[in-house]
Design a protein around this motif. Structure first.
Motif, mmCIF file in Angstrom:
data_model
loop_
_atom_site.group_PDB
_atom_site.id
_atom_site.type_symbol
_atom_site.label_atom_id
_atom_site.label_comp_id
_atom_site.label_asym_id
_atom_site.label_seq_id
_atom_site.Cartn_x
_atom_site.Cartn_y
_atom_site.Cartn_z
ATOM 1 N N THR A 303 -2.007 -12.383 -8.664
ATOM 2 C CA THR A 303 -1.060 -11.364 -8.188
ATOM 3 C C THR A 303 -0.837 -11.487 -6.686
ATOM 4 O OG1 THR A 303 -1.698 -9.829 -9.960
ATOM 5 C CG2 THR A 303 -0.634 -8.885 -8.017
ATOM 6 N N ASP A 304 -1.920 -11.575 -5.935
ATOM 7 C CA ASP A 304 -1.804 -11.653 -4.478
ATOM 8 C C ASP A 304 -1.073 -12.924 -4.029
ATOM 9 O OD1 ASP A 304 -3.193 -9.289 -4.368
ATOM 10 O OD2 ASP A 304 -5.128 -10.219 -3.887
ATOM 11 N N THR A 305 -1.272 -14.026 -4.762
ATOM 12 C CA THR A 305 -0.637 -15.293 -4.388
ATOM 13 C C THR A 305 0.859 -15.292 -4.682
ATOM 14 O OG1 THR A 305 -2.716 -16.475 -4.811
ATOM 15 C CG2 THR A 305 -0.688 -17.793 -4.758
ATOM 16 N N LEU A 306 1.245 -14.724 -5.824
ATOM 17 C CA LEU A 306 2.644 -14.782 -6.233
ATOM 18 C C LEU A 306 3.499 -13.658 -5.666
ATOM 19 C CD1 LEU A 306 2.396 -15.898 -9.980
ATOM 20 C CD2 LEU A 306 2.671 -17.293 -7.927
ATOM 21 N N THR A 307 2.885 -12.579 -5.226
ATOM 22 C CA THR A 307 3.677 -11.455 -4.714
ATOM 23 C C THR A 307 4.596 -11.857 -3.569
ATOM 24 O OG1 THR A 307 2.161 -9.742 -5.503
ATOM 25 C CG2 THR A 307 3.555 -9.178 -3.615
ATOM 26 N N PRO A 308 4.101 -12.537 -2.517
ATOM 27 C CA PRO A 308 5.043 -12.916 -1.442
ATOM 28 C C PRO A 308 6.111 -13.909 -1.912
ATOM 29 C CG PRO A 308 2.867 -13.871 -1.072
ATOM 30 C CD PRO A 308 2.718 -12.877 -2.169
ATOM 31 N N VAL A 309 5.782 -14.730 -2.897
ATOM 32 C CA VAL A 309 6.779 -15.645 -3.436
ATOM 33 C C VAL A 309 7.906 -14.857 -4.099
ATOM 34 C CG1 VAL A 309 7.189 -17.507 -5.092
ATOM 35 C CG2 VAL A 309 5.034 -17.432 -3.790
ATOM 36 N N MET A 310 7.545 -13.871 -4.913
ATOM 37 C CA MET A 310 8.539 -13.092 -5.636
ATOM 38 C C MET A 310 9.367 -12.214 -4.698
ATOM 39 S SD MET A 310 8.050 -14.231 -8.661
ATOM 40 C CE MET A 310 9.157 -13.164 -9.543
ATOM 41 N N GLN A 311 8.799 -11.838 -3.570
ATOM 42 C CA GLN A 311 9.530 -11.002 -2.621
ATOM 43 C C GLN A 311 10.581 -11.791 -1.831
ATOM 44 O OE1 GLN A 311 6.019 -9.408 -0.612
ATOM 45 N NE2 GLN A 311 6.515 -7.347 -1.381
ATOM 46 N N GLY A 312 10.621 -13.093 -2.045
ATOM 47 C CA GLY A 312 11.555 -13.918 -1.294
ATOM 48 C C GLY A 312 12.968 -13.922 -1.848
ATOM 49 N N ARG A 313 13.196 -13.373 -3.052
ATOM 50 C CA ARG A 313 14.525 -13.354 -3.655
ATOM 51 C C ARG A 313 14.804 -11.974 -4.216
ATOM 52 N NH1 ARG A 313 15.655 -19.119 -6.598
ATOM 53 N NH2 ARG A 313 14.136 -20.400 -5.479
ATOM 54 N N THR A 314 16.083 -11.696 -4.432
ATOM 55 C CA THR A 314 16.458 -10.445 -5.091
ATOM 56 C C THR A 314 16.159 -10.540 -6.578
ATOM 57 O OG1 THR A 314 18.714 -11.125 -5.607
ATOM 58 C CG2 THR A 314 18.331 -10.139 -3.415
ATOM 59 N N THR A 315 16.158 -9.391 -7.227
ATOM 60 C CA THR A 315 15.934 -9.363 -8.676
ATOM 61 C C THR A 315 16.977 -10.207 -9.401
ATOM 62 O OG1 THR A 315 14.903 -7.170 -8.577
ATOM 63 C CG2 THR A 315 15.795 -7.866 -10.704
ATOM 64 N N ALA A 316 18.231 -10.050 -9.040
ATOM 65 C CA ALA A 316 19.291 -10.809 -9.705
ATOM 66 C C ALA A 316 19.125 -12.304 -9.488
ATOM 67 C CB ALA A 316 20.659 -10.343 -9.206
ATOM 68 N N GLU A 317 18.737 -12.710 -8.286
ATOM 69 C CA GLU A 317 18.527 -14.131 -8.001
ATOM 70 C C GLU A 317 17.378 -14.688 -8.836
ATOM 71 O OE1 GLU A 317 20.081 -14.152 -3.338
ATOM 72 O OE2 GLU A 317 17.956 -13.848 -3.797
ATOM 73 N N TRP A 318 16.312 -13.905 -8.962
ATOM 74 C CA TRP A 318 15.182 -14.363 -9.773
ATOM 75 C C TRP A 318 15.568 -14.498 -11.244
ATOM 76 C CZ3 TRP A 318 11.352 -17.117 -8.610
ATOM 77 C CH2 TRP A 318 10.642 -16.968 -7.408
ATOM 78 N N ILE A 319 16.287 -13.521 -11.751
ATOM 79 C CA ILE A 319 16.656 -13.576 -13.170
ATOM 80 C C ILE A 319 17.523 -14.793 -13.451
ATOM 81 C CG2 ILE A 319 18.023 -12.413 -14.950
ATOM 82 C CD1 ILE A 319 16.916 -9.775 -13.867
ATOM 83 N N GLU A 320 18.462 -15.071 -12.585
ATOM 84 C CA GLU A 320 19.320 -16.242 -12.775
ATOM 85 C C GLU A 320 18.498 -17.528 -12.743
ATOM 86 O OE1 GLU A 320 23.322 -18.375 -10.854
ATOM 87 O OE2 GLU A 320 22.395 -16.632 -9.869
ATOM 88 N N ALA A 321 17.571 -17.637 -11.780
ATOM 89 C CA ALA A 321 16.775 -18.856 -11.645
ATOM 90 C C ALA A 321 15.774 -19.014 -12.783
ATOM 91 C CB ALA A 321 16.044 -18.850 -10.298
ATOM 92 N N LEU A 322 15.131 -17.927 -13.153
ATOM 93 C CA LEU A 322 14.106 -17.996 -14.199
ATOM 94 C C LEU A 322 14.717 -18.221 -15.578
ATOM 95 C CD1 LEU A 322 11.842 -15.100 -12.882
ATOM 96 C CD2 LEU A 322 11.212 -17.520 -12.971
ATOM 97 N N GLU A 323 15.830 -17.582 -15.859
ATOM 98 C CA GLU A 323 16.465 -17.768 -17.164
ATOM 99 C C GLU A 323 16.939 -19.206 -17.337
ATOM 100 O OE1 GLU A 323 19.481 -14.809 -17.666
ATOM 101 O OE2 GLU A 323 18.042 -13.325 -18.422
#
Length: 412
Positions: A303-323
């Protein structure tokens, strides 16, 4: 959005579905029992809902909110479509006699009174089974018909507490939490429906009816699922993990640049795709991240390692990239966003029905998709006593004078 037929339709004769031709005497109220009988009604059964004269089902008063421009609570409307409302005072002998006459025409009786309550009126299963040997009698109670807790009343929050889910829900350092919808009631109703369908199949083969004993605590324990099995395997109480998964990591919510997202990495190949795509290849060489088992054991580090990574993009940007990488993810929607979701709309999960008040009311659709005999929406949730004259006159052959006389005595 689907549109259903109006209040003038005769759903006893126009019914379609796999349960067409079955008739249910519905002595349930509030949520667990009405959930069960609405499912049966959606699948084609005719449901005769017995309500107390003047008062009706308790949930008629569970408001606000009301359905706009009506006197009906949103709570009641949510679980009482495809039912006919008949008012009968079963505490009076003449009311009990009416119930017995109605049972001559019914296949199923569903009830969620306290254990032994209907027996006081001569309507317990043991009192009825000789007279109605084909009757399927479904009893839904807090704790079932047997056991030391059988006489106790059952309430959703109480069952969630006693059944263990509250001990599993909430933040690790916070207080136990119940689920935000009454899942104990809902699961009991659905298990009751499953029991009725099984009993119908047995009756079709043998001609014999039976009683179905559904205890909310039993059904709650049954759906503890992997968490219940985690305890049985280890003898240790699973801790509260907030939104994290007890057996998979990372499988939880993460903050993004503008909100939150659920990230569901279900296996090691998926985690490898995630790391390679988003600049985290070094994690793959770290034994603490190498396998799902090691990530579960080091969940806080993950959790601690991935939190700053996930904070680097918006929710919409993450969903587009992950999908695009076929990695499980999704936004944390409000109910406004749920009902506006294009997939929810494409699946017709809201139905509009014409209420007896003249108002169009929206209800949540049945999720069971059957290719040949889909659920139908034949009649909106009824106003209190809407079908008393129709049922007593049409089914029992009573005259207007007889029905009026019963109404004058407070029986109907």
């Amino acid at each position: 959005m689907q549109h259903a037929t109006g209040p003038g339709s005769d759903f006893a004769t126009s019914a379609t579905g796999p349960l067409q031709g079955l008739r249910v005497l519905d002595l349930t109220r509030v949520l667990a029992g009405p959930t069960c009988t609405q499912m049966l009604g959606d699948l084609g059964a005719e449901i005769i809902k017995i309500e107390r004269p003047e008062a009706g089902d308790d949930t008629r008063g569970f408001a606000p909110p009301f359905i706009p421009n009506t006197r009906e609570s949103a709570y009641f409307v949510g679980v009482n479509r495809n039912k006919k409302s008949v008012t009968v005072d079963i505490a009076k002998p003449e009311g009990q006699a009416l119930i017995l006459r109605l049972l001559e025409h019914c296949d199923i009786l569903a009830e969620n009174f306290k254990v032994g309550a209907l027996a006081k009126y001569g309507l317990g299963y043991q009192q009825l089974k000789a007279r109605f040997p084909r009757l399927i009698y479904c009893s839904i109670t807090g704790f079932g018909q047997t056991g030391p807790y059988a006489p106790r009343p059952g309430y959703d929050a109480l069952i969630q507490a006693m059944g263990g889910v509250m001990s599993l829900t909430g933040e690790p350092a916070g207080s136990p939490q119940k689920v935000g919808v009454p899942v104990a009631d809902l699961f009991a109703g659905l298990y009751g429906c499953i029991g009725i369908l099984a009993a119908l199949n047995h009756r079709n083969a043998t001609g014999e009816g039976q009683q179905i004993d559904i205890g909310m605590l039993d059904t709650h324990v049954a759906w503890l699922a992997n968490q219940g099995m985690n305890y049985l395997a280890t003898g240790q109480n699973p801790p509260r993990l907030g939104n994290q998964h007890p057996n998979i990591a990372p499988y939880q919510e993460f903050p993004t640049k503008d909100g939150y997202i659920i990230l569901a990495v279900g296996n090691d190949p998926t985690f490898e795709r995630f790391c390679k795509a988003f600049g985290q290849e070094a994690l793959l060489a770290d034994p603490r991240f190498a396998t799902n088992a090691s990530r579960v054991q080091n969940r806080q580090l993950v959790t601690d390692t991935l939190t700053p990574v996930m904070q680097g993009r918006t929710t919409a940007e993450w969903i587009e990239a992950l999908e695009a990488l076929k990695i499980g993810c999704g936004p944390i929607n409000t109910l406004e966003q749920v009902f506006a979701d294009p997939h929810v709309q494409a699946r017709d999960m809201v139905v509009e029905m014409q209420h007896a008040s003249g108002e169009a009311v929206k209800v949540i659709a049945n999720p069971v998709k059957l290719s040949a005999t889909p659920p139908s929406y034949r009649s909106p949730p009824p106003v209190l006593g809407q079908h008393t004259d129709e049922v007593l006159g049409g089914l029992l052959g009573m005259t207007e004078a007889e029905i009026s006389g019963l109404r004058h005595k407070g029986i109907t």
